[in-house]
Structures are given as structure tokens and as C-alpha cells.
Scaffold this active site. Structure first.
Site, PDB file in Angstrom:
ATOM      1  N   GLY A 239      49.901  57.887  84.993  1.00 12.44           N
ATOM      2  CA  GLY A 239      49.466  58.475  83.739  1.00 12.44           C
ATOM      3  C   GLY A 239      48.761  57.590  82.737  1.00 12.44           C
ATOM      4  O   GLY A 239      48.200  58.080  81.760  1.00 12.44           O
ATOM      5  N   GLY A 275      47.235  55.957  89.233  1.00 12.29           N
ATOM      6  CA  GLY A 275      46.027  56.348  89.969  1.00 12.29           C
ATOM      7  C   GLY A 275      44.813  55.902  89.194  1.00 12.29           C
ATOM      8  O   GLY A 275      44.189  54.874  89.464  1.00 12.29           O
ATOM      9  N   ARG A 311      34.715  66.677  86.676  1.00 11.20           N
ATOM     10  CA  ARG A 311      35.481  66.394  85.460  1.00 11.20           C
ATOM     11  C   ARG A 311      34.795  66.859  84.159  1.00 11.20           C
ATOM     12  O   ARG A 311      35.443  67.446  83.298  1.00 11.20           O
ATOM     13  CB  ARG A 311      35.846  64.904  85.365  1.00 11.20           C
ATOM     14  N   TYR A 315      37.162  69.641  82.467  1.00 11.03           N
ATOM     15  CA  TYR A 315      37.975  69.198  81.318  1.00 11.03           C
ATOM     16  C   TYR A 315      37.141  68.874  80.089  1.00 11.03           C
ATOM     17  O   TYR A 315      37.673  68.335  79.113  1.00 11.03           O
ATOM     18  CB  TYR A 315      38.756  67.920  81.670  1.00 11.03           C
ATOM     19  N   CYS A 341      23.845  76.504  90.575  1.00  6.80           N
ATOM     20  CA  CYS A 341      23.467  77.724  89.858  1.00  6.80           C
ATOM     21  C   CYS A 341      24.553  78.181  88.904  1.00  6.80           C
ATOM     22  O   CYS A 341      25.134  79.261  89.061  1.00  6.80           O
ATOM     23  CB  CYS A 341      23.150  78.816  90.860  1.00  6.80           C
TER      24      CYS A 341
HETATM   25  N1  LLP Z   1      52.101  60.966  89.958  1.00  7.37           N
HETATM   26  C1  LLP Z   1      52.088  62.302  89.873  1.00  7.37           C
HETATM   27  C2  LLP Z   1      53.263  63.058  90.268  1.00  7.37           C
HETATM   28  C3  LLP Z   1      50.922  62.947  89.416  1.00  7.37           C
HETATM   29  O1  LLP Z   1      50.911  64.288  89.330  1.00  7.37           O
HETATM   30  C4  LLP Z   1      49.787  62.191  89.049  1.00  7.37           C
HETATM   31  C5  LLP Z   1      48.566  62.832  88.583  1.00  7.37           C
HETATM   32  C6  LLP Z   1      49.853  60.789  89.172  1.00  7.37           C
HETATM   33  C7  LLP Z   1      51.036  60.213  89.624  1.00  7.37           C
HETATM   34  C8  LLP Z   1      48.703  59.892  88.843  1.00  7.37           C
HETATM   35  O2  LLP Z   1      48.318  59.974  87.526  1.00  7.37           O
HETATM   36  P1  LLP Z   1      47.232  58.962  86.915  1.00  7.37           P
HETATM   37  O3  LLP Z   1      47.860  57.589  86.919  1.00  7.37           O
HETATM   38  O4  LLP Z   1      46.021  59.013  87.760  1.00  7.37           O
HETATM   39  O5  LLP Z   1      46.996  59.480  85.564  1.00  7.37           O
HETATM   40  N2  LLP Z   1      42.133  65.557  87.854  1.00  7.37           N
HETATM   41  C9  LLP Z   1      42.575  65.087  86.555  1.00  7.37           C
HETATM   42  C10 LLP Z   1      43.834  64.264  86.651  1.00  7.37           C
HETATM   43  C11 LLP Z   1      44.971  64.971  87.340  1.00  7.37           C
HETATM   44  C12 LLP Z   1      46.225  64.170  87.406  1.00  7.37           C
HETATM   45  C13 LLP Z   1      47.249  64.854  88.232  1.00  7.37           C
HETATM   46  N3  LLP Z   1      48.429  64.109  88.468  1.00  7.37           N
HETATM   47  C14 LLP Z   1      41.435  64.312  85.910  1.00  7.37           C
HETATM   48  O6  LLP Z   1      40.373  64.175  86.510  1.00  7.37           O
HETATM   49  O7  LLP Z   1      41.551  63.875  84.765  1.00  7.37           O
END
Ligand code: LLP
Length: 415
Positions: A239, A275, A311, A315, A341
Site C-alpha cells: 500500500g 507492489g 489507470r 482512476y 473508440c
Molecule cells: N496486498 C494485497 C492484499 C493487495 O490487495 C494489494 C493491492 C497489495 C498487497 C499491493 O498493494 P501496493 O503495494 O501495490 O499498493 N490497480 C490499482 C491498484 C490496486 C491495488 C490492489 N491491491 C492502481 O493501479 O492504482
């Protein structure tokens, strides 16, 4: 800090000229810097050196085998949310005992696959799920390692689509009810409780919500310990946000300090599932200008589109737009749009950008996370290649899809 830099007005990824790659692989394409991936992983990992911990890189952000392998080589585990991601992680060589599996809707076959592979733990998100896991483990004659993913009801102050730890979200189990469920799970013969997990949202730019979540998880973990339940692992999810534009998210070191402050009196192994913070700024999308249209509103039409990078459309996200060859002075306000399109097909809106001309190469910045992994074939556009640079060399780590790839598996029935 990343390794996409201009030298003499031309954009390089590490020591490779971006325009050279474009000439050889065509456009659009994703481009990742290996040095940046390694640097970000290490920065996150070393920040927690004071606590026993495991970094389970969140595959959903970017699940290319070469990217996964980069982190596996650095000792990382993987956070997966589907059997497909589990398959990728294993194919990349991940140690199953370093894989955690979250997800609100795991299917029976997915649970069986994960158990047979011997993963570290399944993060359970519903009442029915842990009973199902117990049943499957019983049939396999094993004990299933689980934790409960709790929903601590904290507002992470991020985009509503990626806020996961508030009560209104579908994720996790209500932390208020967790103790009851743990007691019930403890009595089931084929479950082995390993810990507690939680993930409150993505692209967080403040420490407060993380600390609050940690406090609530710790409170629960201490209660579980008092009742003789093993809390070997506390999984705090991912996150941590990155800078796309003007955000000033905490550095991993500040994040770690805050967590260590809360965590040092709860001895266990801490799992993190970052991530975006690892891969986001380690990748760009390179696209070429096809046409420009100037008028009341200006448009720069490029060959990359919302199917390649969704994205901005999904968003309203900001992705930096820069010219691969620096263009002097003259700028304009325009929308950068793709060939799809739909009017929602844009990479940037009302953005002050260089006065682009047909043929120019454009780098869409901060596209390493949730870029390729969320891409699709919409409008029957083949998915673009992914390229990894290491020092002065580049490697195509996923080929551009062909037209044949587009129809693979389709059949016209004899009717
Ligand atoms: N762990 C769990 C259980 C998650 O659901 C997520 C992300 C992460 C870890 C990794 O989170 P990060 O460190 O990347 O923030 N598609 C969206 C982001 C979706 C995140 C979903 N869950 C975007 O492009 O902003």
C-alpha cells in the site's frame, strides 16, 4: 529515485537510449529498469532489518516472470491473489514457503493447488472460506496454514476503488468478529493458524492509517496469544504510495520506523506485500505520436491507449508525460489520447506538454505498476512487449502479441 534520465537531451534507461529500443521493438512498449527494481526492493527490505521479516512482492502490480525472478533472487517471496499468479510465481522459481495467498473469492481448485504446493499461508477472507479450506485439507490429509485477513475499518485516504480496509469494502473479516472466528478455526482439525493479516489500501501517502492498522492488528494478535493461538506471522499487506506528480509519500524508511515502533514488542515474523512502491517508478510506457489536432481543444493522438494503460481512465490517475527527445521551449495544453473508440481513452487530460509532432516518441512515466498487468486486448489490440534494461543491455521479456495470439482458443462452431 529511478534510472530514467536525460543525457544531452535524450532519454536513457540506465545506459540504453530509449529511442534505440523503440527502433528495434517498435511502439508501444513497456520498459523497466533492472537497477531501479533492485534498488527499490533493497531499500524496502533493508528498512526492516531490525525486525524478522519477509518481503512478499505483490505480483498483481507487475507479474512478468523476469520481474518476479529479480525479487526472488533478492530473497523475496510473493503475494498472490489467484491460481494464475501462483503459477507465475512458481514458474519464476519462487520458494512456495514464501508465498502468501490473499483474495476474497478463492475457488476450490485454487485452494487445493495452493495447499498442494505447500505455500506459507492462505489469508482467509470469509467465514465460509475457512470451513471450505478445512474440508479440502482434510481430503488431502494435511493441515492448511491460514491467517485471517482482518478488516480494521480504517480510511486510508486514497481513491475509493483501492481503499480496502474500510468497513464498506468487500475485503477481509470484521476485526470485531475476528476473535470468535479464530476460536472456531482453532477447533477445526485441518487448519493450522499461522497469524493475522491485513491490507488497508493502495497508494497511501500518509503514515497515520498504517500505524492505526498496525495498532489494531497488534491488539488482536496479543489477545490471540493470550488464548494460546500461534501468531507466528503478522502480514501488514502493501500500500505504500509513490510520487506520480506532486505526492510526497513517506520513504520506506519512515514507514519502517513507524511500524518497528509498534511492532518491536510483538515478536513474530512480519510480512509485507509491497507492489507499487517497488515497481511503479521502475517502468515507463513508450508510445509514438501518430497525429496532432489543434483547435478549441488540442489532441495528441498516440499509438498507446487505455487498453495498454488503463489507470488514467479508470482512476483519473496522473501519469507524467515526457518527450523521449527533449523538445525546446514551446509547450501546449492538450489531451493525449489513444486510438480506441471511446472518449474515455486518454493517457492525460488538459495537460501542459511539449508541442509534439507526428513521429515523436513519448514516455509515460511511473507505469511499472498496474500498467501491463492491467492491460487488455480491447479493440483487438495485441498486448505490447515488455523490455527490461540492465546496465547497457536490453532484453525483451515479453513479446508483442501477434494477430494469431488475438484469436488463440477461439472456435467457430459448425452451425
Ligand atoms: N496486498 C494485497 C492484499 C493487495 O490487495 C494489494 C493491492 C497489495 C498487497 C499491493 O498493494 P501496493 O503495494 O501495490 O499498493 N490497480 C490499482 C491498484 C490496486 C491495488 C490492489 N491491491 C492502481 O493501479 O492504482
Amino acid at each position: 529515485m529511478h534510472y530514467f534520465q536525460y543525457k544531452d537531451g535524450r532519454l536513457y534507461c540506465e545506459e540504453v537510449l530509449v529511442e534505440d529500443i523503440a527502433r528495434q521493438v517498435g511502439t508501444p512498449f513497456y520498459l523497466y529498469s533492472h537497477r531501479t527494481l533492485v534498488r527499490h526492493f533493497r531499500a524496502f527490505d533493508s528498512a526492516f532489518s531490525e525486525l524478522p521479516h519477509l518481503i512478499c512482492y505483490s505480483a498483481k502490480a507487475n507479474s512478468n516472470l523476469a520481474v518476479l525472478k529479480t525479487f526472488i533472487n533478492l530473497g523475496g517471496g510473493v503475494d498472490v491473489v489467484s491460481a494464475g499468479e501462483l503459477f507465475r510465481a512458481l514458474r519464476a522459481g519462487a520458494d512456495p514457503s514464501k508465498i502468501v495467498y490473499s483474495g476474497v473469492g478463492k475457488r476450490e481448485d485454487e485452494i487445493r493447488y495452493a495447499l498442494l504446493e505447500g505455500i506459507l499461508m492462505l489469508n482467509v477472507e470469509s467465514y465460509q472460506e475457512f470451513h471450505l479450506i478445512n474440508g479440502i485439507a482434510g481430503k488431502l490429509g494435511i493441515k492448511a496454514p491460514i491467517s485471517f485477513r482482518v478488516n480494521p475499518d480504517i480510511d486510508p485516504q486514497t481513491h475509493p476503488y483501492i481503499a480496502t480496509g474500510i468497513r464498506q469494502a468487500k475485503f477481509g473479516i470484521d476485526i470485531e468478529q475476528a476473535l470468535r472466528w479464530y476460536r472456531e478455526a482453532k477447533e477445526l482439525p485441518h487448519l493450522e493458524i499461522r497469524g493475522v493479516s491485513c491490507h488497508i489500501g493502495s497508494q497511501l501517502t500518509e503514515l497515520g492509517p498504517f500505524v492505526e492498522a498496525m495498532k489494531r492488528v497488534k491488539e488482536l494478535a496479543l489477545k490471540l496469544r493470550n488464548e494460546g493461538m500461534g501468531v507466528e506471522y503478522v502480514d501488514l499487506g502493501g500500500g505504500l504510495g509513490i510520487t506520480y506528480h506532486q505526492e510526497e509519500p513517506p520513504h520506506p524508511q519512515e514507514y519502517a520506523l513507524a511500524i518497528i515502533g509498534e511492532g518491536k514488542d510483538l515478536p513474530c515474523t512480519y510480512i509485507f506485500e509491497p507492489g507499487r512502491v517497488i515497481v511503479g517508478n521502475a517502468g515507463i510506457l513508450v508510445t509514438r505520436v501518430l497525429y496532432t489536432k489543434e483547435g478549441e481543444k488540442n489532441f495528441v493522438v498516440v499509438d498507446g491507449a487505455m487498453n495498454d494503460l488503463v489507470r488514467p481512465t479508470l482512476y483519473g490517475a496522473y501519469q507524467g508525460i515526457v518527450s523521449v527527445t527533449e523538445k525546446g521551449g514551446d509547450e501546449m495544453v492538450a489531451d493525449m489520447v489513444g486510438p480506441i473508440c471511446e472518449s474515455g481513452d486518454f493517457l492525460a487530460q488538459d495537460r501542459l506538454m511539449a508541442r509534439f509532432e507526428p513521429g515523436d516518441l513519448v514516455a509515460v512515466m511511473s507505469a511499472g505498476a498496474y500498467g501491463f498487468s492491467m492491460s487488455s486486448n480491447y479493440n483487438s489490440r495485441p498486448r505490447v512487449p515488455e523490455v527490461l534494461v540492465k546496465d547497457g543491455e536490453f532484453f525483451v521479456i515479453r513479446e508483442r502479441e501477434s494477430y494469431e495470439d488475438l484469436i488463440r482458443g477461439e472456435m467457430i462452431p459448425p452451425i
